[in-house]
Design a protein around this motif. Structure first.
Motif: not given
Lengths: 104, 104
Positions: A23, A64, A83-84, A88
């Motif tokens: 991930t 995400i 955007e989320k 990160l």
């Protein structure tokens, strides 16, 4: 500690998500901009296509990653961070620094 | 991508460790300085003592927490972050910011 006790579940949720195999690397690859499925599976050599599909589904469900379908012939599909997802980056940078310094 | 492909396993290992229930909160609590078992179990109300022992064992095995025994009567035991443990602070700060902004 009231503040931190409340923060805890979302904090753990974030780490749990990012701790899943591949991930972090998928997100990192998308930080450069939108990519097609094949681009990513080429860059991350050891990951199977089935695994990549599964991870994309999870990341879409978490908001995400987003999947963009272009109305072209042949149809073009790209995966892009939301955007989320882009948000990160500072955490991932810090995590990489820590891992580089402290994990053999 | 050679660099990132190699970095991946340690990156995931870090997130996997920190994604475990209570672990982030235990580390966060120790960022203020060494604490006794009872101090932490009082601060983190909903965690059982058994769980805290288990987490301390894991964190000691990872070299993130160290257990200090003072030669006093009655014996005094404190848990303290190692340098590797304190080095997690920037990443945890970024993760909390992200979770506050993006996880409902």
């Amino acid at each position: 500690m009231e503040h931190e006790t409340k923060l805890c579940p979302s904090f753990e949720a974030a780490f749990e998500l990012l701790g899943k195999r591949w991930t972090g690397l998928i997100i990192r690859t998308l930080m450069d901009g939108p990519k097609r499925f094949k681009d990513i599976s080429t860059i991350i050599e050891n990951m199977s296509d089935r695994m990549l599909s599964e991870r994309f589904k999870e990341l879409e469900a978490e908001g995400i990653v987003t999947r963009r379908v272009y109305d072209e012939i042949p149809v073009k599909i790209e995966y892009e961070l939301t955007e989320k997802g882009y948000a990160l980056e500072p955490m991932m940078n810090e995590c990489e620094k820590w891992a580089e310094n402290w994990i053999p």
